[in-house]
Scaffold this motif. Structure first.
Motif, PDB file in Angstrom:
ATOM      1  N   THR A  42       0.906  -1.245   0.142  1.00 11.70           N
ATOM      2  CA  THR A  42       0.077   0.028  -0.115  1.00 11.70           C
ATOM      3  C   THR A  42       0.927   1.070  -0.036  1.00 11.70           C
ATOM      4  O   THR A  42       1.776   1.306   0.709  1.00 11.70           O
ATOM      5  CB  THR A  42      -1.017   0.111   1.142  1.00 11.70           C
ATOM      6  OG1 THR A  42      -1.529   1.361   1.244  1.00 11.70           O
ATOM      7  CG2 THR A  42      -0.195  -0.164   2.479  1.00 11.70           C
ATOM      8  N   TYR A  44      -0.282   3.819   1.377  1.00 14.47           N
ATOM      9  CA  TYR A  44      -0.899   4.703   2.434  1.00 14.47           C
ATOM     10  C   TYR A  44      -0.407   4.532   3.848  1.00 14.47           C
ATOM     11  O   TYR A  44      -1.067   5.006   4.597  1.00 14.47           O
ATOM     12  CB  TYR A  44      -2.507   4.588   2.234  1.00 14.47           C
ATOM     13  CG  TYR A  44      -2.953   5.039   0.736  1.00 14.47           C
ATOM     14  CD1 TYR A  44      -3.224   6.431   0.588  1.00 14.47           C
ATOM     15  CD2 TYR A  44      -3.296   4.254  -0.242  1.00 14.47           C
ATOM     16  CE1 TYR A  44      -3.831   6.660  -0.437  1.00 14.47           C
ATOM     17  CE2 TYR A  44      -3.798   4.509  -1.474  1.00 14.47           C
ATOM     18  CZ  TYR A  44      -3.887   5.890  -1.744  1.00 14.47           C
ATOM     19  OH  TYR A  44      -4.196   6.535  -2.854  1.00 14.47           O
ATOM     20  N   ASP A 134      -3.510  -2.180  -2.033  1.00 12.25           N
ATOM     21  CA  ASP A 134      -3.944  -1.042  -2.859  1.00 12.25           C
ATOM     22  C   ASP A 134      -4.693  -1.494  -4.167  1.00 12.25           C
ATOM     23  O   ASP A 134      -5.354  -1.167  -4.895  1.00 12.25           O
ATOM     24  CB  ASP A 134      -2.969  -0.026  -3.387  1.00 12.25           C
ATOM     25  CG  ASP A 134      -2.680   0.758  -1.917  1.00 12.25           C
ATOM     26  OD1 ASP A 134      -3.334   0.629  -1.098  1.00 12.25           O
ATOM     27  OD2 ASP A 134      -1.750   1.615  -2.073  1.00 12.25           O
ATOM     28  N   ARG A 138      -8.167  -0.434  -5.433  1.00 17.67           N
ATOM     29  CA  ARG A 138      -8.533   0.279  -6.640  1.00 17.67           C
ATOM     30  C   ARG A 138      -9.605  -0.669  -7.361  1.00 17.67           C
ATOM     31  O   ARG A 138     -10.673  -0.324  -7.892  1.00 17.67           O
ATOM     32  CB  ARG A 138      -7.295   0.165  -7.412  1.00 17.67           C
ATOM     33  CG  ARG A 138      -6.285   1.104  -7.103  1.00 17.67           C
ATOM     34  CD  ARG A 138      -6.584   2.637  -7.214  1.00 17.67           C
ATOM     35  NE  ARG A 138      -5.772   3.354  -6.468  1.00 17.67           N
ATOM     36  CZ  ARG A 138      -5.353   4.694  -6.799  1.00 17.67           C
ATOM     37  NH1 ARG A 138      -6.077   5.373  -7.512  1.00 17.67           N
ATOM     38  NH2 ARG A 138      -4.433   5.268  -5.848  1.00 17.67           N
ATOM     39  N   ARG A 226      -8.982   5.088   2.632  1.00 20.08           N
ATOM     40  CA  ARG A 226      -7.942   5.147   1.379  1.00 20.08           C
ATOM     41  C   ARG A 226      -9.113   5.593   0.122  1.00 20.08           C
ATOM     42  O   ARG A 226      -8.522   6.002  -1.000  1.00 20.08           O
ATOM     43  CB  ARG A 226      -7.562   3.892   1.249  1.00 20.08           C
ATOM     44  CG  ARG A 226      -6.258   3.836   2.016  1.00 20.08           C
ATOM     45  CD  ARG A 226      -5.523   2.678   1.984  1.00 20.08           C
ATOM     46  NE  ARG A 226      -6.193   1.338   2.313  1.00 20.08           N
ATOM     47  CZ  ARG A 226      -5.896   0.071   1.935  1.00 20.08           C
ATOM     48  NH1 ARG A 226      -4.891   0.037   0.977  1.00 20.08           N
ATOM     49  NH2 ARG A 226      -6.824  -0.918   2.102  1.00 20.08           N
ATOM     50  N   MET A 229      -9.048   9.123  -0.333  1.00 20.76           N
ATOM     51  CA  MET A 229      -7.770   9.633  -0.954  1.00 20.76           C
ATOM     52  C   MET A 229      -7.436   9.192  -2.223  1.00 20.76           C
ATOM     53  O   MET A 229      -7.044  10.071  -2.947  1.00 20.76           O
ATOM     54  CB  MET A 229      -6.601   9.115   0.178  1.00 20.76           C
ATOM     55  CG  MET A 229      -6.613   9.944   1.618  1.00 20.76           C
ATOM     56  SD  MET A 229      -5.069   9.667   2.455  1.00 20.76           S
ATOM     57  CE  MET A 229      -5.673   7.923   3.080  1.00 20.76           C
ATOM     58  N   SER A 230      -7.855   7.922  -2.504  1.00 20.67           N
ATOM     59  CA  SER A 230      -7.389   7.323  -3.860  1.00 20.67           C
ATOM     60  C   SER A 230      -8.459   8.013  -4.980  1.00 20.67           C
ATOM     61  O   SER A 230      -7.891   8.282  -5.881  1.00 20.67           O
ATOM     62  CB  SER A 230      -7.107   6.287  -3.904  1.00 20.67           C
ATOM     63  OG  SER A 230      -8.315   5.375  -3.663  1.00 20.67           O
ATOM     64  N   GLY A 602      -8.066   7.571 -10.794  1.00 26.51           N
ATOM     65  CA  GLY A 602      -7.590   6.652  -9.753  1.00 26.51           C
ATOM     66  C   GLY A 602      -8.119   5.372 -10.495  1.00 26.51           C
ATOM     67  O   GLY A 602      -7.526   4.269  -9.854  1.00 26.51           O
ATOM     68  N   THR A 635       0.894   1.296  -6.857  1.00 27.58           N
ATOM     69  CA  THR A 635       0.195   1.833  -5.921  1.00 27.58           C
ATOM     70  C   THR A 635       0.743   3.351  -5.876  1.00 27.58           C
ATOM     71  O   THR A 635       0.019   4.286  -5.568  1.00 27.58           O
ATOM     72  CB  THR A 635       0.011   0.992  -4.694  1.00 27.58           C
ATOM     73  OG1 THR A 635       1.370   0.792  -4.380  1.00 27.58           O
ATOM     74  CG2 THR A 635      -0.586  -0.162  -4.988  1.00 27.58           C
ATOM     75  N   THR A 636       1.971   3.395  -5.391  1.00 19.06           N
ATOM     76  CA  THR A 636       2.442   4.774  -5.028  1.00 19.06           C
ATOM     77  C   THR A 636       2.186   5.730  -6.051  1.00 19.06           C
ATOM     78  O   THR A 636       1.730   6.916  -5.971  1.00 19.06           O
ATOM     79  CB  THR A 636       3.930   4.872  -4.848  1.00 19.06           C
ATOM     80  OG1 THR A 636       4.255   3.658  -3.880  1.00 19.06           O
ATOM     81  CG2 THR A 636       4.475   5.961  -4.219  1.00 19.06           C
ATOM     82  N   SER A 639      -1.382   7.094  -6.293  1.00 15.31           N
ATOM     83  CA  SER A 639      -1.731   7.948  -5.175  1.00 15.31           C
ATOM     84  C   SER A 639      -0.951   9.032  -5.685  1.00 15.31           C
ATOM     85  O   SER A 639      -1.411  10.261  -5.217  1.00 15.31           O
ATOM     86  CB  SER A 639      -1.523   7.205  -4.108  1.00 15.31           C
ATOM     87  OG  SER A 639       0.080   7.282  -3.829  1.00 15.31           O
ATOM     88  N   THR A 640       0.096   9.372  -6.487  1.00 14.03           N
ATOM     89  CA  THR A 640       0.678  10.414  -6.658  1.00 14.03           C
ATOM     90  C   THR A 640      -0.195  11.240  -7.692  1.00 14.03           C
ATOM     91  O   THR A 640      -0.077  12.597  -7.781  1.00 14.03           O
ATOM     92  CB  THR A 640       2.154  10.262  -7.294  1.00 14.03           C
ATOM     93  OG1 THR A 640       2.822   9.286  -6.354  1.00 14.03           O
ATOM     94  CG2 THR A 640       3.039  11.485  -7.357  1.00 14.03           C
TER      95      THR A 640
END
Ligand code: SF4
Ligand code: ZN
Length: 734
Positions: A42, A44, A134, A138, A226, A229-230, A602, A635-636, A639-640
């Motif tokens: 993840t 997060y 993650d 998703r 999450r 956020m995502s 996302g 995943t990173t 989220s970026t």
């Protein structure tokens, strides 16, 4: 708030925080402050801590800070004013509980790394899945977006018996909800009760056994924060926005079953912070709405046969239960059900026999609505374990029906059949794969019911274009082979339609705003040569979807005058996007990854990122969980760049898009691709090679590195040099 609940929650919170502190000091002394901690795969960290404070807990040492926050949130033992505690103190204690439990669970991943399966479904006799990674987030998040899952119920404890448990679970499943299961009551958990009743649990059946300890409740709330956020673009550290997002957009509630302990009250108080009401079967004090527009917060003493409908009322969730005249349950919750080995009664396709599906448009006078014919042996004619060939032919007539809609309707066959309990379907067209379970056959399911489902659901979902529909199901080799030949002739006409189209050949593109329910500023602009980034919609699909549902999420966009041919920018598109993104995006370039690229919500299937050293672009797909040369895992990266913003140097896109002609054409298109996971290469190989041939580089795919060559730019570069990869001699990317 009732004094009993307030005091219980505070007592419970205190004991959970103390437990976290104790366990922390034991683990710290054994493993040291530098030991890494976190949930699997993840971006997060400990998600609730990250969502509320923006704190990135990476090592045991980082946890000390979080424990200080917990202490600060707990009200003093002696209330200074001498008066009773109230709601604010209980809510704070609830938050402290969630942080402390996240710590307890994170410590568990250090001390007992194999306690949880870390998979989608139970494996090797272990029921407990632990935190969702993650990839799961998703994949399931998309279902919240497209409405196939309205939300989730978190069940704490256990029902009085396994029969009651399966009845409650089935009722929630029929409402398409996810069911998160945590904790136990009198040494038994709801998950174990379902397991004993022979009910399949796991993410694929929407019945998720998180853990046995009450602290596993944080996996449910960690999932919710999450999603915010995502998919919702809520920034880590913006606690109030995250709580509000959950209150307004995630239909979730908690259902404690059994004796409510102080620890349960503490968790309930945590959930209430996110606007999740509590619906219980026990005799606890209630907290009901006090004014108009308010909602009940704690509803108690609800009988088991009323508890699901009561919960939906309280949360204000209206779900239509589809009733289809078949002898098994039906709904999206059964979509991921697996049928294996001894459970299989009939199997068709999947490489073992031939299976084909075809939808054809007909004249109204040619069809008799609702007619279903089975030609060849039916289930009652064959013993369990049989394999048969199969052809499913759906014929549709309607004044608005067109040939262009055939593939759209045909593509529904997959999920519509999968929704039936005891039916598993994979693939499409001439590579279909179907299994029917013994249990379904015992309940009276026959092949005719496949036709009944398609007739009922296609009528219902495509009201505007379907006037009459009939279904033929063949199970004898001779007819199936004839249908396969006919289907292939149809594909040969159908396929070149979208592949033959160019962005220049039409003045109308389409928008997709389906993801706005979760990413309110995101809009996809879909042109013939740029499919939606989730991979579910191409231009043809959007056109059809608009004609079928004129007020739906796919609207025509007059592209207007072209502002930049190379980058792909049009005045009409900009005007549309400005409005549809609520003023957040005033222009973007369809063909570029560097100059004002498209936004991402996302649910992209892939992410492309520039590789300065190699002068190229790498692509990673969602299913690849390993490291990539840009130094981030999928995943990173997701989220970026997600949440509805445009991030120069990065772009979200579909797998299909890679072999479309306009894919990153501003930077040179597929000639720039220097790295892709092997699994992605294999999946898109045929279409990619066809495109590579078109640009005169038939062996391009073999010159692209993958994880077996390296996962840093430095490792990849010598390979590219040796293969004379075209990117190395192209003009500098930046
Ligand atoms: Fe979401 Fe874009 Fe897919 Fe539509 S096309 S569902 S907006 S990702
Ligand atoms: Zn999306």
């Amino acid at each position: 708030m009732s004094e009993l609940i307030v005091n219980g929650a505070i007592r419970g919170a205190r004991s959970i925080v103390e437990r976290a502190e104790k366990e922390y000091s034991v683990v710290l002394s054994k493993w040291g402050a530098g030991q890494t901690v976190g949930f699997p795969n993840t971006a997060y960290y400990l998600p609730i801590v990250y969502a509320i404070f923006g704190l990135q807990v990476k090592s045991l040492g980082d946890i000390a800070q979080v424990l200080q926050h917990c202490r600060r949130l707990l009200p003093p033992i002696e209330n200074a004013a001498g008066s009773a505690y109230g709601i604010p103190q209980a809510l704070d204690a609830g938050m402290a509980t969630l942080f402390a439990e996240e710590i307890i669970e994170a410590l568990r991943y250090v001390t007992t790394p194999n306690l949880y399966t870390k998979t989608e479904d139970p494996t090797g006799g272990n029921l407990w899945l632990g935190a969702a990674d993650d990839v799961i987030l998703r994949r399931r998040g998309v279902e919240f977006v497209d409405g196939s899952a309205p939300g989730f119920a978190t069940i704490l404890g256990a029902a009085p018996d396994k029969e009651t448990a399966s009845a409650i679970a089935a009722e929630l499943q029929q409402r398409n909800l996810y069911i998160f299961m945590c904790g136990q009551n009198h040494d038994i958990s709801f998950s174990e009760q379902l397991n004993q009743a022979g009910v399949q649990v796991g993410w694929s059946s929407r019945l998720v056994p998180f853990g046995q300890d009450i602290s596993s409740t944080v996996f449910a709330i960690g999932f919710a924060v999450r999603v915010a956020m995502s998919l919702g673009g809520i920034k880590p550290g913006d606690g109030p926005a995250n709580m509000l997002y959950n209150k307004e957009r995630i239909f979730a509630f908690a259902m404690p079953l059994g004796e409510v302990s102080d620890e349960w009250y503490a968790n309930a108080a945590g959930a209430i912070n996110f606007g999740f009401p509590i619906i219980s079967d026990s005799n606890i004090p209630e907290i009901l709405a006090t004014g108009a527009g308010e909602n009940d917060i704690v509803v108690a003493n609800v009988p088991h046969d009323k508890i699901v409908s009561r919960a939906l009322d309280v949360r204000g969730l209206k779900v239509n239960v589809t009733s289809i005249p078949i002898p098994v349950a039906y709904g999206p919750a059964y979509e991921g059900e697996r049928i294996r080995g001894d459970d299989i009664y009939l199997e068709c396709g999947g490489g073992r026999t031939q299976m084909v599906e075809l939808c054809l448009s007909k004249r109204t006078d040619e069809l008799e609505d609702g007619k279903v014919e089975v030609i060849g042996p039916d289930l009652s004619d064959v013993p369990a374990g049989t394999k048969l060939p199969m052809a499913i032919v759906v014929e549709v007539a309607g004044r608005q029906m067109q040939e262009d809609y055939e593939p759209i309707l045909e593509r529904q066959i997959h999920h519509l059949l999968n929704y039936a309990q005891g039916v598993m379907h994979l693939g499409q067209r001439d590579i279909g794969w179907l299994r029917i379970s013994k249990k379904a056959v015992e309940k009276g399911f026959t092949l005719r019911h496949l036709g009944v489902i398609l007739h009922a659901k296609l009528h219902q979902d495509f009201e505007r274009i379907v006037d009459k529909l009939q279904v033929r199901i063949y199970t004898n080799a001779e007819d199936v082979n004839l249908m396969v030949a006919q289907a292939r002739e149809v594909y040969a006409v159908r396929d070149p339609r979208i592949d033959g189209m160019t962005d220049e050949s039409t003045d109308t593109y389409y928008s997709c705003t389906l993801c706005q329910s979760f990413a309110p500023n995101h809009v996809c602009i879909i042109s013939p040569e740029r499919a939606g980034l989730c991979g579910s919609y191409n231009w043809m699909d959007c056109k059809a979807s608009h004609e079928i549902n004129p007020n739906g999420p796919n609207q025509p966009v007059a592209k207007g005058s072209q502002l930049d041919t190379r980058l792909g920018q049009w005045q009409g598109v900009n005007d549309f996007v400005l409005k549809a993104s609520r003023g957040n995006t005033n222009s973007f370039n369809s063909y570029s990854i560097i100059t004002d690229p498209a936004t991402a919500c996302g649910c992209m299937e892939c992410i492309a990122a520039i590789q300065p050293l190699c002068n190229g672009i790498m692509i990673v797909n969602r299913d690849f969980t390993g490291m990539t040369p840009c130094g981030m895992k999928f995943t990173t990266l997701a989220s970026t760049i997600g949440g509805g913003s445009s991030t120069p140097g990065f772009i979200g896109h579909s797998k299909f898009n890679i072999a479309q002609r306009k894919f990153l054409s501003a930077e040179g298109g597929i000639k720039r691709v220097v790295w892709m996971p092997k699994m992605l290469k294999d999946e898109i190989r045929d279409r990619f090679n066809a495109r590579a041939k078109e640009i005169g580089m038939p062996d391009l795919l073999e010159r692209i590195a993958d994880e077996s060559i390296g996962i840093t730019e430095e490792e990849v570069l010598p390979f590219l040099t040796q293969k004379e990869h075209p990117a190395l001699t192209m003009e500098p990317l930046m």
